[in-house]
Every structure is written in C-alpha cells, then in structure tokens.
Design an enzyme around this catalytic site. Structure first.
Site, short mmCIF file in Angstrom:
data_model
loop_
_atom_site.label_atom_id
_atom_site.label_comp_id
_atom_site.label_asym_id
_atom_site.label_seq_id
_atom_site.Cartn_x
_atom_site.Cartn_y
_atom_site.Cartn_z
N GLY A 162 0.87 -1.08 -0.16
CA GLY A 162 0.02 -0.05 -0.11
C GLY A 162 1.02 1.13 0.12
O GLY A 162 2.16 1.24 0.36
N CYS B 14 -3.28 11.33 10.53
CA CYS B 14 -2.25 12.33 9.79
C CYS B 14 -2.65 13.68 10.05
O CYS B 14 -1.94 14.80 10.35
CB CYS B 14 -2.37 12.11 8.22
SG CYS B 14 -3.88 11.77 7.53
N LYS C 39 -4.03 -11.66 -1.86
CA LYS C 39 -4.08 -11.42 -3.31
C LYS C 39 -2.92 -10.50 -3.91
O LYS C 39 -2.71 -10.34 -4.98
CB LYS C 39 -5.50 -10.42 -3.45
CG LYS C 39 -5.57 -8.87 -2.96
CD LYS C 39 -6.89 -8.31 -3.29
CE LYS C 39 -7.31 -7.08 -2.84
NZ LYS C 39 -6.61 -6.29 -1.72
N SER C 40 -2.16 -10.05 -2.98
CA SER C 40 -0.88 -9.20 -3.50
C SER C 40 0.24 -10.23 -3.09
O SER C 40 1.54 -9.69 -3.26
CB SER C 40 -0.75 -7.73 -2.62
OG SER C 40 -1.73 -7.42 -2.52
N SER D 197 -4.85 11.33 -1.12
CA SER D 197 -4.14 10.04 -0.48
C SER D 197 -4.21 9.84 0.62
O SER D 197 -4.27 8.42 1.15
CB SER D 197 -2.62 10.42 -0.77
OG SER D 197 -2.36 11.74 -0.15
N GLY D 198 -4.99 10.57 1.62
CA GLY D 198 -5.38 9.95 2.97
C GLY D 198 -6.54 8.99 2.75
O GLY D 198 -6.51 8.22 3.86
N HIS E 221 -1.29 17.36 3.51
CA HIS E 221 -2.49 18.00 4.07
C HIS E 221 -2.06 19.29 4.51
O HIS E 221 -0.87 19.72 4.93
CB HIS E 221 -2.90 17.27 5.29
CG HIS E 221 -3.59 15.96 5.04
ND1 HIS E 221 -3.79 15.40 4.18
CD2 HIS E 221 -4.01 14.87 5.97
CE1 HIS E 221 -4.35 14.28 3.81
NE2 HIS E 221 -4.61 13.88 5.08
N ASN F 277 1.15 13.99 4.17
CA ASN F 277 0.26 13.13 5.07
C ASN F 277 0.74 11.75 4.91
O ASN F 277 0.39 10.94 5.76
CB ASN F 277 -1.13 13.21 4.58
CG ASN F 277 -1.30 13.10 3.01
OD1 ASN F 277 -0.86 13.90 2.39
ND2 ASN F 277 -2.07 12.09 3.03
N ARG G 192 -12.07 17.46 2.29
CA ARG G 192 -11.14 16.93 1.57
C ARG G 192 -11.02 17.89 0.10
O ARG G 192 -12.02 18.29 -0.34
CB ARG G 192 -11.87 15.52 0.96
CG ARG G 192 -11.15 14.62 -0.20
CD ARG G 192 -9.85 13.92 0.65
NE ARG G 192 -10.42 12.91 1.37
CZ ARG G 192 -9.73 12.34 2.33
NH1 ARG G 192 -8.32 12.90 2.57
NH2 ARG G 192 -10.15 11.28 3.26
C1 11C Z 1 -7.76 11.05 5.60
N1 11C Z 1 -6.56 11.23 7.53
O1 11C Z 1 -7.18 11.91 5.06
C2 11C Z 1 -7.41 10.40 6.90
C3 11C Z 1 -6.53 9.08 6.71
O2 11C Z 1 -7.33 7.37 10.90
O3 11C Z 1 -5.62 6.83 10.23
C4 11C Z 1 -5.95 8.44 7.93
C5 11C Z 1 -7.32 7.62 8.86
C6 11C Z 1 -6.53 7.41 9.94
O4 11C Z 1 -8.67 10.57 4.95
#
Ligand code: 11C
Length: 340
Positions: free
Chosen positions: A12, A130, A39-40, A160-161, A243, A316, A236
């Site tokens: 990932g 993050c 699967k990977s 990408s979060g 971020h 992030n 978002r």
């Molecule tokens: C996002 N912060 O940007 C989230 C991703 O609880 O580790 C990380 C979610 C977490 O979507």
C-alpha cells in the site's frame, strides 16, 4: 547489531513509504519481512537497493521479530496485531484501532516521546491520524510557552489520505472532465472531487461532526494535554499528497507573533517559511517527500486577547503516517529495545 523488522501491508501507499523511509534514514535493519494479503502475495517491493517479495500475512510467524509496522485497515489490524504482540513482536500500528485504548501509547516523537515506556502493557504503540500528527507538532512548543486553551482548525486534506482508490478516483475524474468520452465515474467520494471540495471525511457522528474531526479532538488531548479544547472542520480537496490546516489558537497567556515564530523555528520537526510577500508560504505540492511540518502565515488574531493564526502543511503519507511510525521505531529502539 540491528533489528528484525516486519512491514505489514507493504504494497500500500503507507507501507511503500515506510520501506523508503527506513532505507533513507538507515534504520539498523538486520532482517526485514514484507507481508501482504493473499491477493498481493509475491508482489515485489523495493527496500533501498534490494527487491523483496511479499509473504503471506495469514501464515507468518512473528516469533523472534523485534517490531512490526502495521499499515493495513482496522479489520486486518484487529486480526493480526494481537498475534504479533503475543509473539513478542512490538506492533507500531497506523490504524485507528488502538489509538484510544488507555493501555496503548499514542505517540508523536517530537511531542510525547516519554509515552514510549508504556508500550509493554500490550506490546502495541499507536500512530495518530495524519491531520492530528502535523497539528500537534506545531501546537506543542507553543503550548509549553503560553498554555493553549482552545484550537479552531479547518483542514484541506489530500485524497491520498483515502488510499490508492481515492488517488485513482481524482485522477480518473479529472481526466474524464477534460475528455468526456473517457466517461469514468468514481464512487469513492460522495460528490465530485475534481475541481471541487468536500466537507466530509470519514463517517458522520450523532452530533453532526465527522469521525475525522472527532479524531483530531481526542487525539490532541491524548498526545498533548487533556485540557486543550479543539473544534475541527475537515475538508477533502483535489490535491494528491499533502494536508494543509488553517489553525486558530487561543492561549492562556499573551504570545507575540514574533516570539511564536522564533519558538517554532527552534522546535523539532518544524520548518518555518513565513515571508509576508507573494509566495512566502508553503503549499502542499512543495511539502511532498519531505519530513518537516511546514508553518507559514504566523500572525496575531486581534479578535481575542491571546490569539494566534497559522498555516500548517505536511506530507500526510510521511509525517502523517510512515515517517511518524519509523520515528516511533527509532525511539523504541533507543529507549526500550537497545541492541549492540
Ligand atoms: C484521511 N486522515 O485523510 C485520513 C486518513 O485514522 O489513520 C487516515 C485515517 C486514520 O482520509
């Protein structure tokens, strides 16, 4: 003498960054195992100048391994982290599963390194969300000087979060807007993400906040100080990596903007870029691949007695995930699992 390290979820985005960062920082690795779901299986990943083949997480024996950096979702973490921890391998977990467990330290090494000694209760350490990680790096040195009462934060979070599917969704949607015959629709986001912003990350809670916003509140309390009040709006934006956060801080004591700038310049993990001129601030595209949390636009908030505003940007996938996990591994090695 080095450590025997396992990366769980090596294929990932975050697992990939963990491998890069371990190699970049020359983490003392004696042996490394990269694990993935069935699967990977057999997928190749790079570690420095080596190529490693992923092994099966389902059948892996964690006995004799020092630390496992987990970069998988909460469901897989719930199944495999207790197995690793029970086998004596310390889990550094990037999911949200253990963050709020009082027997699991939640660590940002620049902020609360002393918490690492609590790892042995469950053999698990949690990595924060993050958006929290970069914010607390900025808050802690200011809190030490003038005691923070309340924080109002608005985030501008990259896709990408949301993982690889979210990155692909922004890419595909942007392409199909330019080329309507390439008619791909995405179902990762609830609304169009290309050329748009969406005030919704993670699930809605009963009080109308989202889980992402709730995480910023409770994680800041656990990492920095339980008395700090935080209110967040998480949004978002159509950015691939990085971020950004507009942070308003109310202190108990007056803190002059110039003194705040000097404090942040000296603080670990922070790079201040704050020129009051065109382009004299950092945007997400400039922070990609970097370790630092960048602070710009430091200025007094004259609408309250002891207020300050600032702009905070960080990669992030790095400080918000993989870098912080590797820094925890370094801290754990230095303080608790010394070798050689
Ligand atoms: C996002 N912060 O940007 C989230 C991703 O609880 O580790 C990380 C979610 C977490 O979507």
């Amino acid at each position: 003498m080095g450590y025997k390290i396992v990366i769980v979820g090596a294929t990932g985005n975050v697992g990939h960054e963990m491998l890069n960062i371990l190699a970049e920082r020359e983490f003392p690795v004696d042996e490394i195992a990269v694990l993935a779901s069935r699967k990977s299986l057999g997928t190749e990943v790079s570690f420095g100048d080596k190529t490693l083949k992923t092994k099966d997480l389902d059948t892996f024996d964690f006995t004799g391994w020092d630390m496992a950096l987990f970069a998988v979702g909460s469901e897989a973490t719930q199944k495999y982290a207790p197995i690793a921890a029970k086998a004596g391998c310390v889990v550094i977990d990037n999911s949200s599963l253990y963050r709020y467990d009082p027997d699991v330290p939640l660590i940002v090494p620049e902020v609360n390194p002393e918490a690492v000694h609590g790892y042995s209760k469950k053999n698990i350490i949690a990595n924060p969300n993050c958006s929290t990680a970069q914010m607390v790096v900025a808050l802690k040195p200011l809190h030490d000087r003038a005691k923070i009462k309340r924080v109002v934060v608005s985030t501008y979070q990259s896709v990408s979060g949301g993982g690889k599917a979210a990155i692909d969704a922004l890419w595909d949607e942007t392409k199909s807007i330019y080329n309507p015959t390439d008619n791909k629709t995405q179902d990762v986001f609830t609304k169009q993400i290309a050329f748009n912003v969406i005030p919704h990350i993670d699930a809605f809670m009963e009080d109308g906040t989202t889980k992402e916003e709730w995480k910023m509140v409770v994680e800041t309390k656990k990492i920095v100080d339980k008395n700090i009040k935080v209110t967040a709006t998480c949004v978002r934006v159509p950015v691939f990596v990085g971020h950004s956060e507009a942070i308003n801080i109310e202190f108990e004591e007056f803190l002059d903007e110039d003194e705040a700038r000097d404090i942040l310049r000296e603080a670990p993990g922070i790079m201040v870029i704050d020129k009051r001129e065109d382009g004299g601030y950092v945007t997400p595209i400039e922070c990609v691949g970097d370790y630092a949390t960048f602070i710009s636009r430091i200025r007094q908030d004259s609408t309250i007695d002891n207020g300050l505003n600032l702009w905070c940007v960080s990669d992030n996938l790095r400080k918000g995930a993989a870098l912080n996990a590797v820094q925890i591994a370094e801290l754990l090695g230095r303080e608790c699992l010394k070798k050689g």
